[in-house]
Design a protein around this motif. Sequence first.
Motif, PDB file in Angstrom:
ATOM      1  N   ALA A  92      12.051 -72.896 -33.354  1.00  0.00           N
ATOM      2  CA  ALA A  92      12.877 -74.097 -33.202  1.00  0.00           C
ATOM      3  C   ALA A  92      13.951 -74.139 -34.287  1.00  0.00           C
ATOM      4  N   ASP A  93      15.019 -74.852 -34.010  1.00  0.00           N
ATOM      5  CA  ASP A  93      16.156 -74.889 -34.935  1.00  0.00           C
ATOM      6  C   ASP A  93      16.002 -75.929 -36.046  1.00  0.00           C
ATOM      7  N   TYR A  94      15.550 -77.138 -35.669  1.00  0.00           N
ATOM      8  CA  TYR A  94      15.521 -78.231 -36.648  1.00  0.00           C
ATOM      9  C   TYR A  94      14.774 -77.911 -37.943  1.00  0.00           C
ATOM     10  N   ARG A 146      16.852 -68.327 -25.590  1.00  0.00           N
ATOM     11  CA  ARG A 146      17.915 -68.948 -26.400  1.00  0.00           C
ATOM     12  C   ARG A 146      17.377 -69.824 -27.530  1.00  0.00           C
ATOM     13  N   TYR A 147      16.083 -69.794 -27.776  1.00  0.00           N
ATOM     14  CA  TYR A 147      15.570 -70.336 -29.023  1.00  0.00           C
ATOM     15  C   TYR A 147      16.087 -69.411 -30.132  1.00  0.00           C
ATOM     16  N   ALA A 148      15.818 -69.761 -31.382  1.00  0.00           N
ATOM     17  CA  ALA A 148      16.293 -68.921 -32.479  1.00  0.00           C
ATOM     18  C   ALA A 148      15.417 -67.665 -32.593  1.00  0.00           C
ATOM     19  N   THR A 198      17.960 -88.110 -29.395  1.00  0.00           N
ATOM     20  CA  THR A 198      18.030 -86.834 -28.675  1.00  0.00           C
ATOM     21  C   THR A 198      18.958 -85.851 -29.379  1.00  0.00           C
ATOM     22  N   HIS A 199      18.780 -84.586 -29.032  1.00  0.00           N
ATOM     23  CA  HIS A 199      19.644 -83.544 -29.596  1.00  0.00           C
ATOM     24  C   HIS A 199      21.100 -83.822 -29.239  1.00  0.00           C
ATOM     25  N   ALA A 200      21.344 -84.323 -28.027  1.00  0.00           N
ATOM     26  CA  ALA A 200      22.721 -84.599 -27.602  1.00  0.00           C
ATOM     27  C   ALA A 200      23.321 -85.713 -28.455  1.00  0.00           C
ATOM     28  N   GLY A 226      15.277 -83.827 -25.086  1.00  0.00           N
ATOM     29  CA  GLY A 226      14.512 -83.431 -26.278  1.00  0.00           C
ATOM     30  C   GLY A 226      14.923 -84.246 -27.496  1.00  0.00           C
ATOM     31  N   THR A 227      13.962 -84.493 -28.399  1.00  0.00           N
ATOM     32  CA  THR A 227      14.200 -85.367 -29.552  1.00  0.00           C
ATOM     33  C   THR A 227      13.912 -84.640 -30.859  1.00  0.00           C
ATOM     34  N   ILE A 228      14.486 -85.166 -31.901  1.00  0.00           N
ATOM     35  CA  ILE A 228      14.252 -84.569 -33.219  1.00  0.00           C
ATOM     36  C   ILE A 228      12.784 -84.743 -33.615  1.00  0.00           C
ATOM     37  N   LYS A 253      -2.130 -88.400 -26.113  1.00  0.00           N
ATOM     38  CA  LYS A 253      -1.082 -87.597 -26.728  1.00  0.00           C
ATOM     39  C   LYS A 253       0.240 -88.339 -26.631  1.00  0.00           C
ATOM     40  N   LEU A 254       1.055 -88.174 -27.671  1.00  0.00           N
ATOM     41  CA  LEU A 254       2.393 -88.767 -27.622  1.00  0.00           C
ATOM     42  C   LEU A 254       3.297 -87.915 -26.755  1.00  0.00           C
ATOM     43  N   VAL A 255       4.183 -88.583 -26.038  1.00  0.00           N
ATOM     44  CA  VAL A 255       5.240 -87.838 -25.365  1.00  0.00           C
ATOM     45  C   VAL A 255       6.581 -88.426 -25.781  1.00  0.00           C
ATOM     46  N   ALA A 256       7.478 -87.530 -26.194  1.00  0.00           N
ATOM     47  CA  ALA A 256       8.830 -87.969 -26.575  1.00  0.00           C
ATOM     48  C   ALA A 256       9.766 -87.537 -25.436  1.00  0.00           C
ATOM     49  N   GLY A 257      10.516 -86.473 -25.613  1.00  0.00           N
ATOM     50  CA  GLY A 257      11.390 -86.003 -24.529  1.00  0.00           C
ATOM     51  C   GLY A 257      10.616 -85.270 -23.445  1.00  0.00           C
ATOM     52  N   GLY A 258       9.425 -84.808 -23.775  1.00  0.00           N
ATOM     53  CA  GLY A 258       8.598 -84.114 -22.784  1.00  0.00           C
ATOM     54  C   GLY A 258       9.013 -82.682 -22.506  1.00  0.00           C
ATOM     55  N   MET A 259      10.020 -82.207 -23.220  1.00  0.00           N
ATOM     56  CA  MET A 259      10.565 -80.878 -22.903  1.00  0.00           C
ATOM     57  C   MET A 259       9.584 -79.748 -23.233  1.00  0.00           C
ATOM     58  N   THR A 260       8.731 -79.982 -24.182  1.00  0.00           N
ATOM     59  CA  THR A 260       7.703 -78.993 -24.511  1.00  0.00           C
ATOM     60  C   THR A 260       6.370 -79.400 -23.902  1.00  0.00           C
ATOM     61  N   LEU A 261       6.079 -80.683 -23.984  1.00  0.00           N
ATOM     62  CA  LEU A 261       4.762 -81.141 -23.542  1.00  0.00           C
ATOM     63  C   LEU A 261       4.574 -81.027 -22.024  1.00  0.00           C
ATOM     64  N   ILE A 262       5.578 -81.426 -21.258  1.00  0.00           N
ATOM     65  CA  ILE A 262       5.398 -81.444 -19.791  1.00  0.00           C
ATOM     66  C   ILE A 262       5.144 -80.031 -19.236  1.00  0.00           C
TER      67      ILE A 262
HETATM   68  C1  LIG Z   1      14.617 -74.703 -21.644  1.00  0.00           C
HETATM   69  C2  LIG Z   1      14.360 -75.143 -23.057  1.00  0.00           C
HETATM   70  C3  LIG Z   1      15.120 -74.601 -24.071  1.00  0.00           C
HETATM   71  C4  LIG Z   1      14.907 -75.001 -25.382  1.00  0.00           C
HETATM   72  N1  LIG Z   1      15.658 -74.432 -26.358  1.00  0.00           N
HETATM   73  C5  LIG Z   1      15.445 -74.807 -27.643  1.00  0.00           C
HETATM   74  C6  LIG Z   1      16.232 -74.240 -28.689  1.00  0.00           C
HETATM   75  O1  LIG Z   1      17.139 -73.444 -28.476  1.00  0.00           O
HETATM   76  N2  LIG Z   1      15.948 -74.628 -29.969  1.00  0.00           N
HETATM   77  C7  LIG Z   1      14.978 -75.551 -30.243  1.00  0.00           C
HETATM   78  O2  LIG Z   1      14.794 -75.873 -31.395  1.00  0.00           O
HETATM   79  N3  LIG Z   1      14.236 -76.088 -29.260  1.00  0.00           N
HETATM   80  C8  LIG Z   1      14.450 -75.756 -27.971  1.00  0.00           C
HETATM   81  N4  LIG Z   1      13.704 -76.334 -26.986  1.00  0.00           N
HETATM   82  C9  LIG Z   1      12.694 -77.360 -27.335  1.00  0.00           C
HETATM   83  C10 LIG Z   1      13.357 -78.736 -27.351  1.00  0.00           C
HETATM   84  O3  LIG Z   1      14.128 -78.821 -28.511  1.00  0.00           O
HETATM   85  C11 LIG Z   1      12.355 -79.885 -27.297  1.00  0.00           C
HETATM   86  O4  LIG Z   1      13.072 -81.009 -27.437  1.00  0.00           O
HETATM   87  C12 LIG Z   1      11.290 -79.890 -28.384  1.00  0.00           C
HETATM   88  O5  LIG Z   1      10.488 -78.772 -28.284  1.00  0.00           O
HETATM   89  C13 LIG Z   1      10.292 -81.032 -28.232  1.00  0.00           C
HETATM   90  O6  LIG Z   1      10.926 -82.246 -28.209  1.00  0.00           O
HETATM   91  P1  LIG Z   1      10.549 -83.339 -27.128  1.00  0.00           P
HETATM   92  O7  LIG Z   1      11.223 -84.591 -27.540  1.00  0.00           O
HETATM   93  O8  LIG Z   1      10.835 -82.869 -25.785  1.00  0.00           O
HETATM   94  O9  LIG Z   1       8.962 -83.500 -27.379  1.00  0.00           O
HETATM   95  P2  LIG Z   1       7.713 -83.530 -26.414  1.00  0.00           P
HETATM   96  O10 LIG Z   1       7.699 -82.333 -25.538  1.00  0.00           O
HETATM   97  O11 LIG Z   1       7.633 -84.836 -25.726  1.00  0.00           O
HETATM   98  O12 LIG Z   1       6.557 -83.436 -27.473  1.00  0.00           O
HETATM   99  C14 LIG Z   1       6.316 -82.263 -28.191  1.00  0.00           C
HETATM  100  C15 LIG Z   1       5.092 -82.447 -29.104  1.00  0.00           C
HETATM  101  O13 LIG Z   1       5.384 -83.298 -30.179  1.00  0.00           O
HETATM  102  C16 LIG Z   1       4.558 -84.462 -30.177  1.00  0.00           C
HETATM  103  N5  LIG Z   1       5.415 -85.587 -30.563  1.00  0.00           N
HETATM  104  C17 LIG Z   1       6.562 -85.968 -29.939  1.00  0.00           C
HETATM  105  N6  LIG Z   1       7.154 -86.963 -30.607  1.00  0.00           N
HETATM  106  C18 LIG Z   1       6.386 -87.216 -31.695  1.00  0.00           C
HETATM  107  C19 LIG Z   1       6.480 -88.147 -32.773  1.00  0.00           C
HETATM  108  N7  LIG Z   1       7.498 -88.998 -32.875  1.00  0.00           N
HETATM  109  N8  LIG Z   1       5.508 -88.134 -33.701  1.00  0.00           N
HETATM  110  C20 LIG Z   1       4.464 -87.259 -33.603  1.00  0.00           C
HETATM  111  N9  LIG Z   1       4.329 -86.380 -32.611  1.00  0.00           N
HETATM  112  C21 LIG Z   1       5.272 -86.352 -31.660  1.00  0.00           C
HETATM  113  C22 LIG Z   1       4.001 -84.543 -28.789  1.00  0.00           C
HETATM  114  O14 LIG Z   1       2.773 -85.162 -28.746  1.00  0.00           O
HETATM  115  C23 LIG Z   1       3.919 -83.078 -28.409  1.00  0.00           C
HETATM  116  O15 LIG Z   1       2.754 -82.524 -28.922  1.00  0.00           O
HETATM  117  C24 LIG Z   1      13.906 -75.970 -25.681  1.00  0.00           C
HETATM  118  C25 LIG Z   1      13.135 -76.512 -24.660  1.00  0.00           C
HETATM  119  C26 LIG Z   1      13.348 -76.111 -23.356  1.00  0.00           C
HETATM  120  C27 LIG Z   1      12.531 -76.724 -22.267  1.00  0.00           C
END
Ligand SMILES: Cc1cc2nc3c(=O)[nH]c(=O)nc-3n(C[C@H](O)[C@H](O)[C@H](O)COP(=O)(O)OP(=O)(O)OC[C@H]3O[C@@H](n4cnc5c(N)ncnc54)[C@H](O)[C@@H]3O)c2cc1C
Lengths: 786, 262
Positions: free
Chosen positions: B118-120, B180-182, B72-74, B105-107, B24-33
């Motif tokens: 999600a917002d994006y 605080r998601y949408a 990243t979102h930032a 977290g990444t776009i 599995k790919l991991v980007a920011g890991g904010m959802t996956l971890i």
């Molecule tokens: C506390 C908290 C609050 C949040 N609030 C919001 C919010 O208000 N609004 C919002 O929109 N989101 C919110 N999020 C989600 C956040 O935006 C994450 O960044 C987003 O869900 C996933 O991005 P990531 O880079 O962390 O991806 P990861 O967690 O690393 O990956 C997510 C999934 O995408 C896949 N993936 C990752 N990168 C790629 C790529 N380049 N190509 C193909 N597949 C890929 C991975 O395999 C995985 O399945 C929140 C998350 C947390 C933890």
Amino acid sequence: MADSGIGARALRKEDHRFLTGQGHYTDDINVHGQLYAYFLRSPHAHAAIRKVDTGAASKSTGVVAVFTGADVAADKIGGLICGWTVTDRHGKPHKAPPHPILAHEKVRYVGDHVAVVIADTLTNAKDAAEKIEVDYDVLPAVVDVAKAMDAKAPQLHADTPQNLCYDWLLGDPAQVDAALAKSHHVAKLDLVNNRLIPNAMEPRAAIGEYDGGTDSYTCHSTSQNPHVLRLILCAFILGIPEHRVRVIAPDVGGGFGSKIFCYAEEVVCLWAAKKVRRPVKWTAERSESFLSDAHGRDHVTHVELGMDKDGKFTAMKVETLAAMGAYLSTFATCVPTYLYATLLAGQYTTPIISANVKAVFTNTAPVDAYRGAGRPEATYVVERIVEVAAREMKMDPAEIRRRNFVKPDQFPYQTPVALQYDSGNYAKALDDAMKLADYAGFASRKAEAAKRGKHRGIGFSAYIEACGIAPSAVVGSLGAGVGLWESAQIRFNPTGTAQVLTGSHSHGQGHETTLAQVVGDMLGLPIENITVVHGDTSQVPFGMGTYGSRSLAVGGSAAAKAADKIIAKGKKIAAHLLEASVDDITYAKGTFRVAGTDKTKSIGEIAFAAYVPHNYPKDLEPGLDETAFYDPANFTYPAGVHICEVEIDPDTGVTKIVNWAAVDDFGKVVNPMVVEGQVHGGIAQGIGQGLLEGCVYDKETGQLLTGSFMDYCMPRADDLPSFKVGMIETPCPHNPLGVKGCGEAGAIAAPPALVNAVTDALGIRHMEMPLTSERVWRTIHKMAAE
Amino acid sequence: MHNFDYHRPTSLADAAKRLSGEAKLVAGGMTLIPTLKQRLAQPSSLVDLGGIAELRGIKPEGGGLTIGAMTTHAEVAHSAEVKKTIPALAVLAEGIGDPQVRNRGTIGGSISNNDPAADYPAGLVALGATVITDKRRIAADDFFKGMFETALQDGEIVTAVSFPRPDKAAYMKFPNPASRYAMVGVFVARTGGGIRVAVTGAGPGVFRATEMEKALAGNFSADAIKSVKIPAAGLNSDMHGSAEYRAHLVNVMARRAVTACS
Ligand SMILES: Cc1cc2nc3c(=O)[nH]c(=O)nc-3n(C[C@H](O)[C@H](O)[C@H](O)COP(=O)(O)OP(=O)(O)OC[C@H]3O[C@@H](n4cnc5c(N)ncnc54)[C@H](O)[C@@H]3O)c2cc1C
């Protein structure tokens, strides 16, 4: 000196280690050879356990042992206890069904402990837990307190018909009914006090250790009261002699009541440590905290308040259903009785009051004391019905309160609900709060908001609470299994610095600073020269811990008594050194003096002489080390007035709190900065309850729907306004420091102030908490509930 | 968390090669971890995209912007380029989660995950963006497929998102009070291709409010859509907001977004 004594805004001594990441919390502690415990929890709210097969789990990698309820029963381990026996209206003790540390034969809530895996790593323990096979016979569940007594509701325990724990009565309802019948007007209201999940920042954790060489145990635990925990572990559950158990509650990251109680996990760690002869550690994950920490509140109440034609209250009648959860937690039973019904007089002279409380079991996590414990529920009932009364009588909400206040010259004031208020000045707090809130300007602010299309409202809450639960003889007569005094010891060192040991426990409140301020002020030491020690049963004298805003009023008073003893002894030593009679020695701020002369000895010199007694009174013991126990004469009664102002967006239903004024009377204030911090945190928690928080179980399945921060809505900084905090000081007349306690006030005062403001803005009678935007929106648009 | 292997390739080709079996790919890991910690997923290995330089960064391109998947979102929120070209996108990114989440977290992660709240996704659909992968270009309209579903095939990697420059755009979010998601997020954009109103949070996935788009085409003002009702049927309903409430909020947020466009 002046900047760290009583009244100083001294910075908190403990913050250096907390802010630099150098605190030592239970999970930071690792013991050589430790194993990890993982609890398999019930996925069902109510089920019979047909069979638990641990065969595959026991053979899983790294697993040292797997235990179930059957092992607990085989070892004849006692169940968890409830330490307060409530006597019902017929003179019978409450029902306290067995509460095993691992479920036996039945599970009664989602999260109930079914088995524990002990393994070399947490991952291995979790892997093994996935291999445990439990055969459940799922039963219907009841999670709603209002439905627990229904004929159709499933019964949780063998001998608790209608799931009734007790049916308790205070006062005489017939007399109250008669008075209500004669009243000019009777205001009536049904209300719910929503169930809350505590969410301390640090989750619960425990490490159990057994030393075979000395046959003794050590238990690290995130406890608010390590001695009480030791007592319960030893005398009631494990049957180990108390002197062979050491309980240490190191730095603890918040408790709010949820860490008062003795929980299954810490007992299991200690029990298992001896069985496997290795230390056993457990740290809750946040999801486990949601499921298994004792929850708070969960009441359904009907209230009636009578008044004469001038709005003077004539009588009040309260009927409450209170959830206990699936089992009785350590102090669950006293919360909706002695900490609730006894506060129903509020700040008012209502002459007669009756309260009937039925406590019931539901298929939910146990419910127990949570910040305020009973007093927020009482204040909510009183301040909501008073508000409704004011509106129905077309009286100003401030005026109806003022008219009914206990007046300053009425103290001590005996309420009709057992308590005797010792001091207060309620009208002054109201006046100050109205100025702070600019009540006079409200009408024009409301008009201006209306021009912008917003609904603006204002709400009052005149709360009272009883803190420092005491005296021991009284709580004993009401069913408490413990005394509620506190201990302190002051140990001087030969070089003039001191340790203060307290039986109270700090889990964020700042005792290491405030107790040092009290003792430092009395003994003439800067707080840098004092260390406050707490939380270790092998170091500090037996103490009762921290809850009910008792640490300063009771624990601080014990410290003051110990300081008095130090001074008394110091006078004897000074008299000897200064060749004067003891009666001629005066003492002030660290200096002993022969009255009317310039002959003096500093307390440091006295301490040195006490430990190096070369020139010393013949009949006096060496050393400067004094212990005091303090059992108060009464509760303390902090009180105050909070005023909340809100603005509501009718398009979205979002409530914005635009102003919050709080004027509190905590008696003498030792550190205004610390007190303001407590007030801010308390209000934030109260706003959480009013606006955002609510524990939701699925009505059918009993699954916890608010099991994470994704759904359980904690207040955040941007949900809150900047608080305006004022204080008045009417000293407590019966403790040496004149202090009352401030830890819970905000959480007690805030919910009714908020609901009063929102219902004022919307022009409605009542609305249940939390006041979510959808509820508000539906109310504005007169739509049926969601 | 179950055990897994970890790879940190430095090229896209190498990353693609590693994506076999249960990887599995991991980007920011904010959802996956968190998913791994809760044992809801059990990948054999994680392929971390963090070491691939070409996936990062914000570039002006053809009047619009191309944002690398690992941005990243930032970075989006604070980018001078984004603030100049599509300020509404910077606002959207600044409103995601908390500072920690925005810094990790990444776009690419956000859109690949396609959380219905999600917002994006609203931003991409309203702006008519194009998702670029290591294999092809996919119009945003075709990329998002309902709850947590996208057009991505197994082993396909999002490399960037390309945004045209809008004449006017604004995003209004009604956050879920807890997460605080949408709960409802509405992105309104007026581009060369017309006016688009994209809604997230309210339904099982991002969708366009076409009736609103029509009304706005004739009269780009909040009043023009005041009476355009979004049907509640099919919208999400949970303890934080019923479908009926969400439908109402779509209208409120859309009007506010239109007002903010001016
Ligand atoms: C506390 C908290 C609050 C949040 N609030 C919001 C919010 O208000 N609004 C919002 O929109 N989101 C919110 N999020 C989600 C956040 O935006 C994450 O960044 C987003 O869900 C996933 O991005 P990531 O880079 O962390 O991806 P990861 O967690 O690393 O990956 C997510 C999934 O995408 C896949 N993936 C990752 N990168 C790629 C790529 N380049 N190509 C193909 N597949 C890929 C991975 O395999 C995985 O399945 C929140 C998350 C947390 C933890």
